[in-house]
Design an enzyme around this catalytic site. Structure first.
Site, PDB file in Angstrom:
ATOM      1  N   ASP A  23     -65.764  52.519 -21.043  1.00 35.20           N
ATOM      2  CA  ASP A  23     -65.786  52.491 -22.497  1.00 35.20           C
ATOM      3  C   ASP A  23     -66.424  51.208 -22.994  1.00 35.20           C
ATOM      4  O   ASP A  23     -66.586  50.253 -22.252  1.00 35.20           O
ATOM      5  CB  ASP A  23     -64.364  52.570 -23.039  1.00 35.20           C
ATOM      6  CG  ASP A  23     -63.803  53.978 -22.928  1.00 35.20           C
ATOM      7  OD1 ASP A  23     -64.556  54.902 -23.210  1.00 35.20           O
ATOM      8  OD2 ASP A  23     -62.620  54.127 -22.564  1.00 35.20           O
ATOM      9  N   GLU A  45     -68.380  41.124 -35.758  1.00 39.16           N
ATOM     10  CA  GLU A  45     -69.351  41.289 -34.674  1.00 39.16           C
ATOM     11  C   GLU A  45     -69.253  40.189 -33.619  1.00 39.16           C
ATOM     12  O   GLU A  45     -69.454  40.444 -32.431  1.00 39.16           O
ATOM     13  CB  GLU A  45     -70.766  41.334 -35.242  1.00 39.16           C
ATOM     14  CG  GLU A  45     -71.056  42.525 -36.139  1.00 39.16           C
ATOM     15  CD  GLU A  45     -70.688  42.296 -37.595  1.00 39.16           C
ATOM     16  OE1 GLU A  45     -70.982  43.185 -38.430  1.00 39.16           O
ATOM     17  OE2 GLU A  45     -70.111  41.231 -37.902  1.00 39.16           O
ATOM     18  N   HIS A 108     -81.963  46.447 -47.664  1.00 37.85           N
ATOM     19  CA  HIS A 108     -80.848  45.514 -47.479  1.00 37.85           C
ATOM     20  C   HIS A 108     -80.744  45.150 -45.994  1.00 37.85           C
ATOM     21  O   HIS A 108     -81.182  45.881 -45.116  1.00 37.85           O
ATOM     22  CB  HIS A 108     -79.536  46.141 -47.973  1.00 37.85           C
ATOM     23  CG  HIS A 108     -79.091  47.349 -47.226  1.00 37.85           C
ATOM     24  ND1 HIS A 108     -79.692  48.587 -47.376  1.00 37.85           N
ATOM     25  CD2 HIS A 108     -78.129  47.508 -46.305  1.00 37.85           C
ATOM     26  CE1 HIS A 108     -79.100  49.453 -46.597  1.00 37.85           C
ATOM     27  NE2 HIS A 108     -78.137  48.833 -45.922  1.00 37.85           N
ATOM     28  N   HIS A 109     -80.162  44.024 -45.703  1.00 40.82           N
ATOM     29  CA  HIS A 109     -80.016  43.462 -44.349  1.00 40.82           C
ATOM     30  C   HIS A 109     -81.337  42.949 -43.784  1.00 40.82           C
ATOM     31  O   HIS A 109     -81.404  42.614 -42.597  1.00 40.82           O
ATOM     32  CB  HIS A 109     -79.412  44.477 -43.350  1.00 40.82           C
ATOM     33  CG  HIS A 109     -78.019  44.918 -43.684  1.00 40.82           C
ATOM     34  ND1 HIS A 109     -77.199  44.224 -44.537  1.00 40.82           N
ATOM     35  CD2 HIS A 109     -77.303  46.000 -43.269  1.00 40.82           C
ATOM     36  CE1 HIS A 109     -76.036  44.860 -44.631  1.00 40.82           C
ATOM     37  NE2 HIS A 109     -76.073  45.936 -43.885  1.00 40.82           N
ATOM     38  N   GLY A 408     -69.031  27.628 -23.432  1.00 38.99           N
ATOM     39  CA  GLY A 408     -67.997  26.844 -24.093  1.00 38.99           C
ATOM     40  C   GLY A 408     -67.833  27.106 -25.576  1.00 38.99           C
ATOM     41  O   GLY A 408     -67.654  26.175 -26.357  1.00 38.99           O
ATOM     42  N   ASP A 439     -53.938  25.765 -30.157  1.00 35.68           N
ATOM     43  CA  ASP A 439     -53.728  26.102 -31.562  1.00 35.68           C
ATOM     44  C   ASP A 439     -55.011  25.971 -32.373  1.00 35.68           C
ATOM     45  O   ASP A 439     -55.226  26.715 -33.342  1.00 35.68           O
ATOM     46  CB  ASP A 439     -52.614  25.240 -32.161  1.00 35.68           C
ATOM     47  CG  ASP A 439     -52.805  23.738 -31.943  1.00 35.68           C
ATOM     48  OD1 ASP A 439     -53.734  23.346 -31.206  1.00 35.68           O
ATOM     49  OD2 ASP A 439     -52.018  22.952 -32.506  1.00 35.68           O
ATOM     50  N   ASN A 466     -50.651  21.665 -29.686  1.00 34.72           N
ATOM     51  CA  ASN A 466     -50.791  20.212 -29.470  1.00 34.72           C
ATOM     52  C   ASN A 466     -51.504  19.554 -30.653  1.00 34.72           C
ATOM     53  O   ASN A 466     -52.187  18.554 -30.512  1.00 34.72           O
ATOM     54  CB  ASN A 466     -51.500  19.909 -28.150  1.00 34.72           C
ATOM     55  CG  ASN A 466     -52.811  20.660 -28.006  1.00 34.72           C
ATOM     56  OD1 ASN A 466     -53.316  21.245 -28.971  1.00 34.72           O
ATOM     57  ND2 ASN A 466     -53.360  20.666 -26.808  1.00 34.72           N
ATOM     58  N   GLY A 468     -54.092  20.311 -32.755  1.00 32.69           N
ATOM     59  CA  GLY A 468     -55.525  20.153 -32.967  1.00 32.69           C
ATOM     60  C   GLY A 468     -56.367  20.289 -31.722  1.00 32.69           C
ATOM     61  O   GLY A 468     -55.956  20.874 -30.726  1.00 32.69           O
ATOM     62  N   GLU A 472     -61.564  17.750 -27.715  1.00 31.54           N
ATOM     63  CA  GLU A 472     -62.466  16.894 -28.468  1.00 31.54           C
ATOM     64  C   GLU A 472     -61.917  15.467 -28.561  1.00 31.54           C
ATOM     65  O   GLU A 472     -62.670  14.493 -28.502  1.00 31.54           O
ATOM     66  CB  GLU A 472     -62.675  17.462 -29.879  1.00 31.54           C
ATOM     67  CG  GLU A 472     -63.138  18.909 -29.914  1.00 31.54           C
ATOM     68  CD  GLU A 472     -64.563  19.086 -29.426  1.00 31.54           C
ATOM     69  OE1 GLU A 472     -65.229  18.063 -29.106  1.00 31.54           O
ATOM     70  OE2 GLU A 472     -65.026  20.239 -29.355  1.00 31.54           O
TER      71      GLU A 472
END
Length: 563
Positions: A23, A45, A108-109, A408, A439, A466, A468, A472
């Site tokens: 599927d 999408e 349109h689009h 990533g 989170d 944690n 945030g 980073e």
């Protein structure tokens, strides 16, 4: 046998997709049931592209369908990730009819310039091949070509389907000839030379190891890899992207090699090897410990999907699958010398185990997760602390690991979870599907939990709270506001998205004891319905590997001038 008479082009396309094995993430098209396909319908999408990626990593291939322009561009970040990570996804785009294309109508689009090829051109560099099915007479051969290339090359393909071509009919007899999914044969003389040289090197080496990486999984050589590992009993290691490629219960499994980011005993063992059989290598920055691999070409044999490297010699066009098969048939295993491997296990470090602190930290969590995992689990980790934490686990047999170490894209894992859980529901209903997501990452694609509930999927979702973007913070801006997020009430999410309270459960764990009790709860661990677990962790805590690679990445960023 194909049905007699004619068949519409769109139904032909769907039946060919079904022939490939399953599927797909498609829009609500009336002919899907006629092809044995099932409508999923994602929230957007981009999420659909992530889900198609996750689905393909379980079932072998997948497809998504989007509308022209706005829809296909929304999906492209996800499709690009599939291209980057060698995942076969067929992207079908519903495009305006051929008359509108010829006349350059301002529909349109569109961009309002009459150019209906502009979006396909954007996709060319992230598709192994593409087509626009404007000619009904060539539609069957073009569909077959695009689908075969997607499977064989293990990368996305794109097909544009005009609205007036979709219902056009072609002879159904085309379906009597199966898709050609065979990889081309290697040039025999060159292949024999490669196999002979590898055999000689293996017999002469007193210290050979195997290193398995991502493309061993993506290009379907795991049967050969497993046979090589089990027959030679050579010390075997995996890269982060190769996690799950080999049976980690084997006594000669040696752990995760990430260059200088590896555990010391693992790094020493691989770096000291006299010969390295490197299968399916993909040396990206995070996958190689910030480009700190210490393996040199003089003692390495590289197996790739489209070439081989034997020490300083390269053999273009020689593919690894037939080379591995012939090598397995040729080797005299009594002449292959083997050695011990580092001791890698899910034992929680003594210092961590003896700590009186109830705070859940990464040094405790990931070995404990390894103890809780079961044979056959599918474990998905987000681009963040989870991706690095999972390196510290030793998997049971037949565990599939899904992550996006190279591309990533933050938020990928939630969409991928939906696709993987759907694939398992269809083919492996006994397998648990487990997500670890931060989170921060969850906030990008959280609405796919709604899709999971709608289709009765039963994943276990661990949300690491944690405060945030810790990954980073490890690279740059430990206390910067751009690494902070608005806190959510995560345990309310299942009810928010409409889950039946009798068919869903949420848990909140702020201490080791609370999480320990949950791991020991057999009903929870049996995954009877969708479950969400919020785990509170210190905002400055991170897995050992992430702390190391954060420093390396920060240094690389400063050296390259990037932000």
């Amino acid at each position: 046998m194909a049905p007699s008479g004619n068949i519409s082009i769109v139904l032909y396309l769907f039946k060919r997709l079904h022939e490939l094995g399953g599927d797909f993430n498609l829009s609500a098209l009336d002919l899907l049931p006629d092809a044995g396909l099932y409508w999923v319908g994602n929230c957007n999408e981009l999420n659909a592209a992530y889900a198609a990626d996750g689905y393909a990593r379980i079932k072998g291939i997948s497809a998504l369908i989007t509308t022209f322009g706005v829809g296909e561009l929304s999906a492209l970040a996800g499709v690009a990730g599939s291209f980057s990570e060698h995942v076969p996804v067929v992207h079908i785009v519903g495009i305006p009819n051929t008359i509108a294309q010829r006349n350059g109508l301002l529909l349109h689009h569109t961009l309002g310039n009459g150019d209906f090829t502009v979006f396909q051109n954007m996709s060319r560099n992230i598709s192994v091949t593409s087509t626009i099915l404007n000619d009904p007479h060539r539609a069957a051969s073009e569909i077959d070509r695009v689908l075969s290339a997607c499977w064989v090359k293990a990368r996305p393909s794109t097909a544009g389907l005009p609205t007036d071509i979709a219902p056009a009919e072609i002879p159904a007899a085309h379906l009597d000839t199966p898709l050609d999914l065979k990889i081309p044969d290697n040039e025999p003389e060159t292949e024999s030379e490669v196999v002979d040289e590898i055999t000689r090197l293996m017999y002469n080496s007193k210290n050979t190891i195997i290193l398995a990486d991502a493309c061993a999984i993506r290009h379907r050589v795991l049967d050969e890899l497993h046979e090589l590992v089990e027959k030679t009993r050579l010390p075997t290691f995996v890269s982060p992207m190769g996690k799950g490629a080999v049976n980690e219960e084997l006594e000669w499994y040696g752990g995760v090699y990430v260059g200088d980011v590896s555990r010391d005993e693992v790094r020493q063992r691989v770096d000291d090897a006299e010969l390295i059989l490197y299968v399916g290598g993909l040396q990206s920055d995070f996958n190689s410990g910030g480009f700190t691999y210490r393996i040199s070409r003089k003692n390495t044999v590289e197996f790739h999907s489209d070439h081989m490297k034997v020490r300083y010699s390269e053999f273009p066009g020689i593919q690894m699958q037939p080379v591995l098969r012939k090598l397995l048939d040729k080797l005299d295993y009594s002449k292959v010398q083997t050695h011990s491997v580092p001791d890698v296990s899910n034992v929680i470090p003594h210092k961590v185990q003896e700590s009186v602190s109830q705070e859940i930290n990464h040094a405790w969590l990931w070995p404990r997760v390894g103890q809780w995992l079961r044979e056959g689990d599918v474990i998905i980790t987000e681009t963040g602390t989870s991706n690095f934490g999972i390196w510290e686990t030793r998997f049971p047999k037949n565990v599939t690991a899904i992550s996006q170490v190279l591309w990533g894209s933050i938020g990928y894992s939630v969409g991928a979870l939906q696709g993987a859980a759907l694939a398992c529901k269809e083919k492996y209903p006994e397998r648990r599907v487990i997500l670890f997501v931060g989170d921060g990452s969850l906030q990008l694609t959280v609405q796919e939990i709604s899709t999971m509930i709608r289709h009765g999927l039963k994943p276990i979702i661990f949300v690491i709270n944690n405060k945030g973007y810790t990954i980073e913070r490890m690279i740059h801006g430990m206390k910067a506001i751009y690494n902070d997020i608005q806190p959510w009430n995560h345990t309310d999410l299942l009810s928010l998205f409409g889950a039946d309270p009798s068919d869903a459960m949420s848990y909140l764990c702020k201490s080791k004891t609370e999480l320990e009790n949950l791991f020991k709860d057999e009903k929870f661990s049996s995954a009877p319905y969708i479950q969400l677990v919020e785990i509170f962790m210190p905002w400055q805590d991170a897995p050992r590997a992430l702390i190391k690679i954060g420093r390396v990445t920060a240094s690389l960023n400063e050296g390259s001038g990037s932000g």
